[in-house]
Design a protein around this motif. Structure first.
Motif, PDB file in Angstrom:
ATOM      1  N   CYS A 116      21.921  43.322  63.389  1.00 11.93           N
ATOM      2  CA  CYS A 116      20.979  43.374  62.268  1.00 11.93           C
ATOM      3  C   CYS A 116      20.658  44.811  61.850  1.00 11.93           C
ATOM      4  N   GLN A 117      21.150  45.775  62.601  1.00 11.63           N
ATOM      5  CA  GLN A 117      20.906  47.171  62.239  1.00 11.63           C
ATOM      6  C   GLN A 117      21.898  47.623  61.167  1.00 11.63           C
ATOM      7  N   PRO A 118      21.512  48.564  60.300  1.00  9.96           N
ATOM      8  CA  PRO A 118      22.463  49.096  59.330  1.00  9.96           C
ATOM      9  C   PRO A 118      23.483  50.012  60.009  1.00  9.96           C
ATOM     10  N   ASN A 119      24.749  49.744  59.767  1.00 10.46           N
ATOM     11  CA  ASN A 119      25.844  50.574  60.277  1.00 10.46           C
ATOM     12  C   ASN A 119      25.780  50.826  61.781  1.00 10.46           C
ATOM     13  N   PRO A 120      25.770  49.776  62.601  1.00  4.99           N
ATOM     14  CA  PRO A 120      25.771  49.995  64.049  1.00  4.99           C
ATOM     15  C   PRO A 120      27.094  50.586  64.512  1.00  4.99           C
ATOM     16  N   ALA A 121      27.076  51.325  65.610  1.00  6.52           N
ATOM     17  CA  ALA A 121      28.305  51.904  66.160  1.00  6.52           C
ATOM     18  C   ALA A 121      29.256  50.771  66.549  1.00  6.52           C
ATOM     19  N   PRO A 122      30.504  50.797  66.059  1.00  5.99           N
ATOM     20  CA  PRO A 122      31.441  49.687  66.327  1.00  5.99           C
ATOM     21  C   PRO A 122      31.634  49.404  67.806  1.00  5.99           C
ATOM     22  N   GLU A 123      31.749  50.450  68.617  1.00  5.47           N
ATOM     23  CA  GLU A 123      31.991  50.221  70.048  1.00  5.47           C
ATOM     24  C   GLU A 123      30.792  49.549  70.715  1.00  5.47           C
ATOM     25  N   ARG A 124      29.589  49.908  70.256  1.00  6.67           N
ATOM     26  CA  ARG A 124      28.381  49.280  70.811  1.00  6.67           C
ATOM     27  C   ARG A 124      28.295  47.814  70.383  1.00  6.67           C
TER      28      ARG A 124
END
Length: 357
Positions: A116-124
């Protein structure tokens, strides 16, 4: 219930208190839909019907269970409503003692927070999704819901999502629900349509506003489908769409129109394609453009279009004759068809300022 908690009572004992207050079926389900405790005529999870109230139970902000209450006497509905309003707090304390959130549940909630966060880190994002048991090659849709009249409606929607797919992860916080639903691999588009229809058929869902996001394949797309579901939910409210269950795929053009950065470009496009219709005056123009849009949505099926417009077929024929005369031709079967239909959707969807046309 407070007295029973003070004596160390667990979910079974608390449900016995509720059963004394309200003759009927009382069931507590875990996040996967399995029965934690049940009293009454049903010993398994009851089917959600018009007489069943469902409400989420959260422990430390994590939705871990759903309480379902079905009174024997419909006259006891007021008591049932009081129970689903007050009982979850006591049940949450009891569950925290005896059924603390499992590692899988905590992983699912962590995934939803990240997605639900904007632009989360892909690996996370990928790590959280895999910890929650999600496969990279599967297809998913995000679901966002808002309560209109208390938490019962979101509980009913949540229960329906978990019945639809065992792989559903969901979270209810305050008056909002967020969920990720895994679709059947054999027919992802048909499966999504089936999900939308099952939500529309869910009793009490009409007390919530729910949007189903577009289908995405792979874990990287999870934030996108959740964000588009939220955007579709806001857009449907802005456009005054009456449906309580919104399919973002049905608003694809409206979502695109709202995001194009140059309103003058859209206005010019609509004026170019629909100018002769717009010239007949605002009220008549809207009626004719709405008729044309419904006709095109129905695949140019006049019988179906007349039924959706609630008019006689002869009335539809007359309107179409007026429309085609004003446009100079019948656009169906011509290269202009897609552009004309896009213009009708942009106009009716409020993507352009009608006063500037």
């Amino acid at each position: 219930m407070s007295e029973e908690l003070a004596r160390g009572g667990g979910p079974d004992e608390l449900l016995e208190v509720l059963a004394r207050l309200l003759p009927g079926d009382v069931t507590l389900l875990d996040a996967t839909g399995d029965v934690i405790a049940a009293l009454g005529n049903e010993i398994t999870a009851p089917a959600t019907g018009s007489g069943v109230l469902a409400v989420p139970v959260s422990v430390q902000g994590v939705g871990v269970a759903t309480l379902m209450v079905s009174p024997d006497d419909p006259a006891d509905l007021v008591t049932a409503e009081a129970i689903v309003e007050r009982a979850p707090a006591a049940l949450a304390i009891s569950l925290l003692r005896s059924f603390p959130p499992s590692a899988a549940v905590r992983a699912s909630q962590a995934l939803l927070r990240i997605a639900c966060q904007p632009n989360p880190a892909p690996e996370r994002l990928v790590a959280a999704a895999r910890a929650a048991g999600m496969a990279d090659g599967a297809s998913y849709v995000g679901v966002v819901g808002r309560s209109v009249d208390g938490p019962v409606s979101l509980g009913a929607v949540d229960a329906a999502l978990h019945r639809y797919a065992a792989g559903t992860v969901s979270s209810i916080a305050g008056d909002e629900l967020h969920a990720i639903v895994v679709l059947r691999a054999d027919d992802r588009v048909g499966s999504c349509a089936s999900l939308v229809e099952s939500l529309r058929a869910t009793p009490q869902a009409e007390l919530a506003r729910v949007a189903v996001g577009p289908v995405v394949t792979g874990l990287i797309g999870l934030p996108e489908t959740l964000a588009e579901a939220r955007f579709a939910l806001d857009l449907a409210a802005d456009l005054g769409i009456a449906d309580t269950i919104v399919d973002a795929a049905e608003l694809a053009l409206e979502r695109l129109g709202r995001r194009i950065g140059d309103p003058a470009l859209l206005t010019s496009f609509v004026r170019e394609l629909l100018g002769p219709l717009l010239a007949v005056g605002p009220e008549r123009a809207r009626r004719l453009i709405d008729t044309l849009d419904i006709y095109l949505q129905c695949g140019c099926n006049k019988t179906e279009a007349a039924a959706r417009l609630h008019v006689q077929r002869q009335t539809l024929y007359q309107r179409l004759d007026q429309i085609f005369a004003l446009l100079g031709e019948d656009p169906t079967g011509s290269p202009r068809l897609a552009a004309v239909h896009l213009a009708t959707r942009l106009y009716l969807g409020g993507a352009v300022d009608a006063s500037a046309l």
